[in-house]
Every structure is written in C-alpha cells, then in structure tokens.
Write an enzyme that holds these catalytic residues in place. Sequence first.
Site, PDB file in Angstrom:
ATOM      1  N   ASP A  70       0.883  -1.177   0.000  1.00 45.77           N
ATOM      2  CA  ASP A  70       0.000   0.000   0.000  1.00 45.77           C
ATOM      3  C   ASP A  70       0.919   1.224   0.000  1.00 45.77           C
ATOM      4  O   ASP A  70       2.132   1.093   0.237  1.00 45.77           O
ATOM      5  CB  ASP A  70      -0.867  -0.051   1.285  1.00 45.77           C
ATOM      6  CG  ASP A  70      -1.819   1.127   1.437  1.00 45.77           C
ATOM      7  OD1 ASP A  70      -2.125   1.790   0.423  1.00 45.77           O
ATOM      8  OD2 ASP A  70      -2.258   1.390   2.586  1.00 45.77           O
TER       9      ASP A  70
ATOM     10  N   CYS B 170      -4.197  -2.200  -2.918  1.00 47.41           N
ATOM     11  CA  CYS B 170      -5.547  -1.619  -2.862  1.00 47.41           C
ATOM     12  C   CYS B 170      -5.707  -0.474  -3.859  1.00 47.41           C
ATOM     13  O   CYS B 170      -6.815  -0.168  -4.274  1.00 47.41           O
ATOM     14  CB  CYS B 170      -5.864  -1.159  -1.441  1.00 47.41           C
ATOM     15  SG  CYS B 170      -4.602  -0.076  -0.744  1.00 47.41           S
TER      16      CYS B 170
END
Length: 333
Positions: free
Chosen positions: A229, A270
């Site tokens: 991330d 993500c």
Amino acid sequence: MNLKGRSFLTLKDFTPEEIEYLVELAASYKRKKKQGVPVDKLRGKNVALIFEKTSTRTRCSFEVAARDLGMGVTYLDPKSSQIGKKESIADTARVLGSMFEGIEYRGFEQAIVEELSTYAGVPVWNGLTNEYHPTQMLADLLTIKEVFGDFKGRKLAYFGDARYNMGNSLMIMCAKMGMHFAAGAPKEYFPSEELVEQCMSYAKESGATITLTEDAMEAAKDADVLYTDVWVSMGEPQEVWDERIKVLSPYKVTKALMDNAKKDAIFLHCLPAFHDHKTEIGKEIGEKYGLSELEVTDEVFESAASKVFQEAENRMHTIKAVMAATLLGEDAG
Ligand code: CP
Ligand code: NVA
C-alpha cells in the site's frame, strides 16, 4: 445467512462463514452483471455516501452498485456537509438515518463510523477509516479465490506500514479465514500488540498463522500473495515522507521479492499506487528522493502476476454484496 440490519464496520464483527457468504454473493453478482441479469431488488431505496477523504474506487463502487440494485445515491463530499464542523456525528446519524436506508462513511477514526452506526438506525458501511478498510478485504478475498480457487491455507505477505488500515485489516482477514499472514516491516510499523493478540485468537480457531518480521525476504518466502500500500496514507502530514522513505524503502515490492515467493504468486495493491512518475505526488516525491517508484516497482506492477485491476473491479461486486446482504437479508441472493 441473514445479515439484514447489520452494519459493516470491521471484519472483527463477522464470522468466517459470514465473510465467505459475502464473497460468494459478490461472485454471483459479478456473474449476473456479466450476463446482463438485472438485480434491482432495492428499487425506491436510497443510500448516503459520506466521504471525508477522497476516493476513486470506493465511491464509484458504491455509486454503481447502488444503481445496479435500483437505489438512489446522495454523495456528500469532504467539504460540502455540516458533519463534524457544525453538526455532531450523533445528530448527523439521526438525520441521515431518517432519510436513507443505508449510509457509507469514509473518514478518520474508527470511533466515528462506530458512533454513526450506533445512532443511525440503518446499516452503516465503513468505506475506510484510519484503522480499517473492510470492504477492500472482500474484494481481495474474491480476487484470491478467482485466481487460486480457494483462500484457506494460502500465505499473504504485506509490506510497508503494517499498523494502519490495510495492514490491520489484512491481518484480521487472514486470521479469520485461515490464511497465513506475514508482515514485512520495521518493528515500529508492526500492528499493535492488542490487535495481534486478538488476531492470534481468531488464528487459533481457523488454523491461520501470524508472522511479523523485519526481514522482507523472510516475509515473502513461499507466499501466494504479495501485497503493499502507499507509504503515506490520506490525512497524514507531508513531513512524514522523509522518515517513510528512509525506513520503508527496504520493503518495496520488487522482482527479487516476488522471486522469493511461490512460482505462481500474485501481486495485489488496494490502489492508488506510486509505481512511476505519472502522478503529481509520485513525480514530486520521486524527484525529491531520486526514486523512479515508491512502494512497488513498475516492473512488478505491470507484470502478469499483478492482479490489481481485477482486484479494483471486484470492489464494486463486493460492495454490492454488502449493501444487498445488509438491506435485503435472505432475499439478497
Ligand atoms: N482502494 C481504495 O479504497 O481506493 P479509493 O481510495 O480510490 O477508494
Ligand atoms: N492506506 C491508504 C489506503 C487507501 C485505499 C490510505 O488510508 O490512504
């Protein structure tokens, strides 16, 4: 399975069976969408989407999914509502709860979305807080299932800031679903001891394991999924970049790290991701520190092992499942 009336705030509140049910429901909505089968069982209903932080995937997923289900959507952006500044969360919850069948909230502390849910009287869905990102987890599980055919017994290795929403949520997800979780991060970026302890108790039930290590290669070893991330999350001050670049650079997902995982391992993120200089921040930070990419190399991001766009699409199908299950209960299927 009947989840009618439930809020979706963190996976901690759901059993492995309930989580699996939501993933299966999402898979069936995905099939229906591809076949053009209408699913508009919620005609005449309305949902409110509160975003105190920006979004592409989560907002679009809620909007498209709500429309596919037949619902109207009202979007409240980070600046144009009274929330928090002129009106408390409890008051806002009671107002919105009287007009809408469900409320999505993206913002800061988990306590805010919990309070919203306490007072709204309708299901509240967490679209990301500092602590958790539960709808993202369902999309990740669906993607893993689509690629490998299962998720139990698989190993997921997460690299970077493991004490924030993504690291926390992935650890909970793995612990609940019987997956092996490894965090590759500096010690001070490990998830809190309290959360690790809680996840250890889920792991005992599910057969999962939890490994926290400062050795990125060890975390990646034999993993099925490598995950990262951004190094600086929404709402964090610019000043933290210095420290993050310094301590998180050894945890960048590179081809060497992928090569240490299983042969058919996949890469997930993500998103949004800083894998090149094609964004304002990616360019600014990249040039300042002399880096062509940040948390993942462009080579890995663009490789065949990268399933990030399949994962992004799955946000919509899984969010549709969450809204349908909590608004329709047994009729969601
Ligand atoms: N992954 C995710 O939540 O993306 P957005 O910030 O674009 O919603
Ligand atoms: N950790 C990131 C996740 C974005 C989907 C953030 O909070 O900004």
